[in-house]
Scaffold this motif. Structure first.
Motif, PDB file in Angstrom:
ATOM      1  N   GLU A 197     -13.318  -5.568  -1.652  1.00 19.33           N
ATOM      2  CA  GLU A 197     -12.911  -4.179  -1.446  1.00 19.33           C
ATOM      3  C   GLU A 197     -12.446  -3.966  -0.005  1.00 19.33           C
ATOM      4  O   GLU A 197     -11.452  -3.276   0.251  1.00 19.33           O
ATOM      5  N   ALA A 198     -13.166  -4.589   0.936  1.00 22.92           N
ATOM      6  CA  ALA A 198     -12.783  -4.471   2.346  1.00 22.92           C
ATOM      7  C   ALA A 198     -11.435  -5.141   2.601  1.00 22.92           C
ATOM      8  O   ALA A 198     -10.612  -4.629   3.375  1.00 22.92           O
ATOM      9  N   ILE A 199     -11.199  -6.280   1.946  1.00 19.20           N
ATOM     10  CA  ILE A 199      -9.920  -6.974   2.097  1.00 19.20           C
ATOM     11  C   ILE A 199      -8.775  -6.090   1.603  1.00 19.20           C
ATOM     12  O   ILE A 199      -7.717  -5.995   2.234  1.00 19.20           O
ATOM     13  N   ASP A 200      -8.990  -5.420   0.474  1.00 20.07           N
ATOM     14  CA  ASP A 200      -7.954  -4.527  -0.060  1.00 20.07           C
ATOM     15  C   ASP A 200      -7.661  -3.389   0.915  1.00 20.07           C
ATOM     16  O   ASP A 200      -6.501  -2.989   1.096  1.00 20.07           O
ATOM     17  N   LEU A 201      -8.714  -2.862   1.552  1.00 17.22           N
ATOM     18  CA  LEU A 201      -8.516  -1.796   2.537  1.00 17.22           C
ATOM     19  C   LEU A 201      -7.745  -2.308   3.754  1.00 17.22           C
ATOM     20  O   LEU A 201      -6.881  -1.606   4.295  1.00 17.22           O
TER      21      LEU A 201
END
Length: 213
Positions: A197-201
């Motif tokens: 999720e952090a990578i997508d952000l």
């Protein structure tokens, strides 16, 4: 190697470093100017002694998951290469990250010692030595790493810095201007434990900056 060499030699009065926050187009113009007056790049000036890699008996092969999430690392890098001012063609982007997909990871207890020397026109030689926690041997598809950074915040940040620099410099060997921003992005992803999720952000933030720019 560029970021690492800059830290090692920035106190010496023999280099002209790019001003901070310089836009890529201005940096390219400065590079052309430096070449015209005979100035060479850091990598052209400095000789590197073969690093003292650990004895094969001291190495332990480990799974990639012990170091990072390679799949998400590649996803992040591909997003950066697509959205940055590099504007790489898709085949070039995939070629740049191909080496990451076939890596073998080896744990070493000791740091990797590297010596750098610079011969000046005066005949003097400036020598710097450094210990590295990681080394990516691109030709052999081997990644050597210390693993004693777990559980210590300072050690984690230090390792994340070395790791991100090694990866970004290996991926962008011919595009040094973009090494620093990619390295910072990978370092942040590492500190966030490559949470998907952090990578997508992070990737959304790259696209947002590109639209603003």
């Amino acid at each position: 190697m560029y970021l690492h060499l800059k830290r090692l030699f920035e106190m010496e009065k023999v280099f002209v470093w790019y001003p901070q926050n310089l836009v890529p187009s201005s940096r390219s113009d400065l590079s052309d100017l430096y070449r015209k007056i005979g100035a060479r790049s850091v990598s052209e000036c400095i000789c590197t002694e073969d690093p003292s890699l650990p004895n094969v008996l001291e190495l332990k092969q480990i799974g990639a998951a012990n170091v990072c999430n390679v799949k998400l690392l590649v996803k992040l890098i591909l997003g950066f290469l697509a959205c940055s001012s590099l504007k790489m063609e898709p085949n070039k982007r995939h070629e740049a990250v191909k080496g990451l997909l076939n890596l073998s990871f080896f744990e070493t207890k000791d740091s990797i010692n590297v010596s750098y020397s610079l011969s000046l026109s005066s005949g003097n030689i400036i020598t710097k030595r450094a210990n590295r926690m990681v080394r990516w041997e691109i030709q052999s598809s081997k990644f050597f790493t210390q693993m004693n950074w777990h559980g210590e915040n300072a050690g984690l940040v230090k390792y994340a810095t070395y790791f991100s620099e090694a990866i970004s410099e290996g991926v962008l060997m011919e595009n040094h201007d973009h090494v620093a921003p990619l390295s910072e992005l990978i370092r942040l992803a590492f500190l966030l434990k490559f949470n998907e999720e952090a990578i997508d952000l992070l990737m959304d933030s790259i696209k947002g900056k590109e639209r603003i720019g």
